[in-house]
Design a protein around this motif. Structure first.
Motif, short mmCIF file in Angstrom:
data_model
loop_
_atom_site.label_atom_id
_atom_site.label_comp_id
_atom_site.label_asym_id
_atom_site.label_seq_id
_atom_site.Cartn_x
_atom_site.Cartn_y
_atom_site.Cartn_z
N GLY A 27 0.79 -1.23 0.00
CA GLY A 27 0.00 0.00 0.00
C GLY A 27 0.82 1.27 0.00
N ILE A 28 1.80 1.37 0.87
CA ILE A 28 2.56 2.63 0.95
C ILE A 28 3.35 2.91 -0.33
N PRO A 29 4.08 1.94 -0.90
CA PRO A 29 4.73 2.25 -2.17
C PRO A 29 3.75 2.68 -3.27
N MET A 30 2.56 2.06 -3.29
CA MET A 30 1.57 2.46 -4.29
C MET A 30 1.13 3.91 -4.07
N ILE A 31 0.88 4.27 -2.82
CA ILE A 31 0.44 5.64 -2.52
C ILE A 31 1.54 6.63 -2.86
N VAL A 32 2.76 6.34 -2.46
CA VAL A 32 3.88 7.25 -2.76
C VAL A 32 4.06 7.38 -4.27
N PHE A 33 4.02 6.25 -4.98
CA PHE A 33 4.19 6.30 -6.43
C PHE A 33 3.07 7.12 -7.07
N SER A 34 1.85 6.95 -6.61
CA SER A 34 0.73 7.70 -7.19
C SER A 34 0.88 9.21 -6.94
N ILE A 35 1.39 9.57 -5.78
CA ILE A 35 1.61 10.99 -5.50
C ILE A 35 2.69 11.55 -6.41
N ILE A 36 3.73 10.75 -6.66
CA ILE A 36 4.77 11.19 -7.60
C ILE A 36 4.17 11.34 -8.99
N CYS A 37 3.32 10.40 -9.40
CA CYS A 37 2.66 10.49 -10.70
C CYS A 37 1.81 11.76 -10.80
N VAL A 107 -5.94 4.91 -4.77
CA VAL A 107 -7.08 4.27 -4.09
C VAL A 107 -6.75 2.82 -3.71
N VAL A 108 -6.17 2.07 -4.63
CA VAL A 108 -5.82 0.69 -4.33
C VAL A 108 -4.79 0.63 -3.19
N GLY A 109 -3.85 1.55 -3.21
CA GLY A 109 -2.87 1.62 -2.12
C GLY A 109 -3.54 1.83 -0.77
N TRP A 110 -4.54 2.73 -0.73
CA TRP A 110 -5.25 2.97 0.53
C TRP A 110 -6.12 1.79 0.93
N GLY A 116 -5.02 -3.70 6.18
CA GLY A 116 -4.01 -3.95 7.21
C GLY A 116 -4.44 -3.44 8.57
N HIS A 117 -5.05 -2.27 8.59
CA HIS A 117 -5.49 -1.71 9.87
C HIS A 117 -6.72 -2.44 10.42
N TYR A 118 -7.45 -3.12 9.56
CA TYR A 118 -8.53 -4.00 10.03
C TYR A 118 -7.92 -5.12 10.88
N TYR A 119 -6.83 -5.72 10.38
CA TYR A 119 -6.14 -6.77 11.14
C TYR A 119 -5.54 -6.21 12.43
N GLU A 120 -5.01 -5.01 12.35
CA GLU A 120 -4.34 -4.39 13.50
C GLU A 120 -5.34 -3.94 14.57
#
Length: 180
Positions: A27-37, A107-110, A116-120
Motif C-alpha cells: 500500500g505505501i509504495p503504491m500511494i507514494v508512487f501515485s503521489i509522484i505520478c 485508491v488501491v494503495g489505501w 491492514g489496519h482492520y487486522y491491527e
C-alpha cells in the motif's frame, strides 16, 4: 533513543501486527508512487530541464530522511530515482489516462492500508500525527531492511518503545470506553 528510533517507534505502535505491516509493503509504495505520478505533471522548464513538483517533494523528502539516518536516506534516494522516471512517463499520458491511473493506484494503495489496519484493530498513525504520512515510507523501508536481517539494533529499540506506546494507547482506549 535517536530521532529516527523515536519516529519509527511512534509509527510502529500502530503497526505491530505482521499482516498489517505486509499490507503496508504494498500500500505505501503504491500511494507514494501515485503521489509522484500526480505531482510529476506540474512543473516549469529551467535551462531545458523540467523541474516538477514531484522532484521538489522528492528532494525535500530525501533531505528529511537523510537528516534522520544516512543509510535509510540514501536507500530512499535510490528508490525515488528509480520510481521517478516511470511516474514522469505516466504524467505525460493524456489527462484522463494519467489521472485515472494515478488516482486508481492511490485508491488501491489505501485499500491495502485499511485492510491492514482492520487486522491491527488500530487506526492509521497519521490520524493522530500527520508526520506519520512522511514516516510511513521510511517505516516500510526499515521493516524491509529488518526482514533482511540488517539494523536489528534499531529494530529492537524501536519495538520495545512501540510496545510501551501501544500499551499506553490501549489503556487509554479502555479508560475512554469505560467512561473513566
Amino acid at each position: 533513543m535517536t530521532k529516527l528510533e523515536k519516529l519509527l517507534s511512534q509509527y510502529a505502535a500502530y503497526h505491530l501486527d505482521h499482516k498489517n505491516i505486509y499490507t503496508h509493503f504494498v500500500g505505501i509504495p503504491m500511494i507514494v508512487f501515485s503521489i509522484i505520478c500526480l505531482t510529476a505533471r506540474a512543473g516549469v522548464m529551467v535551462s531545458g530541464f523540467e523541474l516538477t513538483l514531484a522532484l521538489l517533494l522528492i528532494v525535500l523528502s530525501v533531505i528529511y530522511y537523510l537528516s534522520l539516518d544516512r543509510i535509510f536516506g540514501v536507500i530512499m534516494l535510490v528508490l525515488f530515482s528509480v520510481a521517478y522516471p516511470f511516474a514522469y512517463k505516466i504524467a505525460q499520458w493524456d489527462t484522463v489516462t494519467w489521472l485515472s491511473a494515478s488516482v486508481g493506484i492511490f485508491v488501491v494503495g489505501w485499500v491495502f492500508q485499511f485492510v491492514g489496519h482492520y487486522y491491527e484493530k488500530k487506526k492509521p498513525a497519521f490520524v493522530d500525527d500527520l508526520i506519520g504520512l512522511a514516516i510511513g515510507p521510511l517505516f516500510v523501508l526499515a521493516e524491509f531492511v529488518f526482514l533482511l536481517g540488517f539494523r536489528k539494533d534499531i529494530q529492537q529499540r524501536m519495538l520495545v518503545e512501540a510496545r510501551k506506546q501501544r500499551a499506553e494507547m490501549d489503556l487509554k482506549t479502555m479508560h475512554t470506553a469505560s467512561g473513566q
